[in-house]
Scaffold this motif. Structure first.
Motif, mmCIF file in Angstrom:
data_model
loop_
_atom_site.group_PDB
_atom_site.id
_atom_site.type_symbol
_atom_site.label_atom_id
_atom_site.label_comp_id
_atom_site.label_asym_id
_atom_site.label_seq_id
_atom_site.Cartn_x
_atom_site.Cartn_y
_atom_site.Cartn_z
ATOM 1 N N LEU A 268 -6.135 3.653 -0.026
ATOM 2 C CA LEU A 268 -4.736 3.359 0.292
ATOM 3 C C LEU A 268 -4.372 3.877 1.681
ATOM 4 O O LEU A 268 -3.677 3.195 2.448
ATOM 5 C CB LEU A 268 -3.811 3.976 -0.754
ATOM 6 C CG LEU A 268 -3.863 3.366 -2.165
ATOM 7 C CD1 LEU A 268 -2.916 4.109 -3.099
ATOM 8 C CD2 LEU A 268 -3.504 1.874 -2.127
ATOM 9 N N ILE B 227 -5.877 1.570 4.251
ATOM 10 C CA ILE B 227 -5.112 0.324 4.396
ATOM 11 C C ILE B 227 -3.906 0.553 5.300
ATOM 12 O O ILE B 227 -3.604 -0.267 6.186
ATOM 13 C CB ILE B 227 -4.663 -0.201 3.013
ATOM 14 C CG1 ILE B 227 -5.881 -0.669 2.208
ATOM 15 C CG2 ILE B 227 -3.664 -1.355 3.172
ATOM 16 C CD1 ILE B 227 -5.561 -1.049 0.776
ATOM 17 N N ALA C 84 0.832 -1.209 0.000
ATOM 18 C CA ALA C 84 0.000 0.000 0.000
ATOM 19 C C ALA C 84 0.862 1.253 0.000
ATOM 20 O O ALA C 84 0.550 2.245 -0.678
ATOM 21 C CB ALA C 84 -0.935 -0.019 1.208
#
Length: 360
Positions: free
Chosen positions: A279, A282, A16
């Protein structure tokens, strides 16, 4: 040091992170090419500097990831004192840019000590809280811990209120994680609100920002906010296309900095902006997982501090761009232009990866 068993790094976090870095560099070039050409006759000017800083940051990240994080506990107090000294130096010999004195120059290089202060605060508080963990349910101990970071909050806040808020937020989160009692935080919240009210009232320009936030159309300085909102609104679901922004052509000043998310929305639309937010989510999720699986409290607090830092900074930036809160001049991690920011963010990622390499 507790017995430990080596494990692989958190590859979900790494994947990520690198996807965010690559996306950020692409967006930065798209956003900054016009300004680079106009100001420096080089459309790659900002991208080249960001790539250089990112390369340094990645090297620092892997160095930190391969170093036992317990070592840094012995240097936590020294790091905090260094952050205070650097912040004092900014006040007296700092460089001013766009009306803000936030930089120190070392020959041809310049950096923002406030970015170093974020990492220093995480390590310092992780050390202090771990040292006093048995007394963290005591209100007196909580206040002592929070008061210990007020010097750096005040020094940084003198020229950079948004970073001071982030540092204070990191402190609250780390104390909250270690405290067995939650009722005390109501009192801390009240004290924090009072502190912020006094801090805002000390400088008239901070009160002016609140007035601009409430009614940007009535103030000349509300121009940036309005243009950012126009950019967001014109992007729709899928955006105008990468590189096709109109607002970055001088309408949004310094578009590659704290207002870059508005250009993301204009060029990539709601779906592109949503991808970037996923993102970030995450990263924050992995920080939480690493904190819960850390072999000791010190490691858990490092991961929690990084989680708080990322979460608060992303929320503040997007809230500013959408005019949900007054303009604070905060950048979007890994997306906005800023060499010092990306170096210390990656160094912080290395600390978290070091924590993730050990299990209970």
């Amino acid at each position: 040091m507790p017995d430990s068993k080596k494990r692989k790094y958190d590859y979900t976090l790494l994947a990520a992170l690198f996807l965010l870095i690559i996306t950020g560099l692409v967006i930065l070039y798209s956003t900054s090419a016009y300004n680079g050409e106009v100001k420096f006759q080089d459309s790659f000017y900002y991208l080249k500097k960001q790539v250089f800083a990112t390369s340094l940051g990645i090297a620092a990240m892997f160095f930190m990831a391969n170093t036992d994080y317990h070592i840094w506990r012995h240097l936590a107090v020294l790091g905090y004192i260094t952050a205070i000294l650097l912040s004092v130096a900014v006040i007296f010999v700092g460089d001013e840019y766009n009306g803000s004195k936030r930089w120190l120059s070392l020959g041809p290089l310049s950096f923002q000590p406030s970015e170093f202060a974020k990492v220093a605060i995480i390590l310092f508080l992780a050390h202090i809280v771990t040292k006093n963990v048995k007394q963290m349910g005591n209100m007196k101990t909580l206040l002592k811990v929070m008061i210990s970071i007020l010097p750096i909050v005040g020094l940084v806040g003198a020229s950079n209120l948004s970073t001071a808020i982030i540092i204070l937020g990191i402190g609250v989160v780390l104390v909250f994680v270690a405290s067995p009692k939650y009722g005390q935080f109501l009192w801390m919240g009240t004290l924090g609100a009072g502190f912020m009210a006094i801090f805002l009232a000390l400088e008239s320009y901070r009160l002016e920002r609140i007035a601009i936030w409430r009614n940007p159309e009535a103030y000349e300085k509300g121009y940036q906010t309005l243009q950012g909102l126009y950019a967001i609104g014109s992007g729709g679901l899928f955006g105008r296309g990468l590189g096709e922004s109109v607002q970055k052509l001088g309408f949004v000043p310094e578009a590659q900095n704290d207002m870059i998310f508005s250009i993301v929305c204009e060029e990539l639309g709601l779906f592109g902006a949503g991808f970037i937010l996923i993102l970030f989510l995450i990263l924050i999720w992995r920080f939480f997982v690493i904190a819960t699986q850390a072999q000791d409290l010190f490691g858990a607090l490092i991961a929690s501090g990084a989680m708080a830092h990322m979460m608060i900074q992303v929320i503040l930036n997007i809230a500013v761009v959408t005019n949900t809160i007054p303009n604070t001049g905060i950048t979007l991690p890994f997306i906005s232009y800023g060499g010092t920011s990306v170096v210390f963010l990656l160094l912080e990622m290395g600390l978290v990866l070091s924590v993730s390499s050990l299990v209970k």
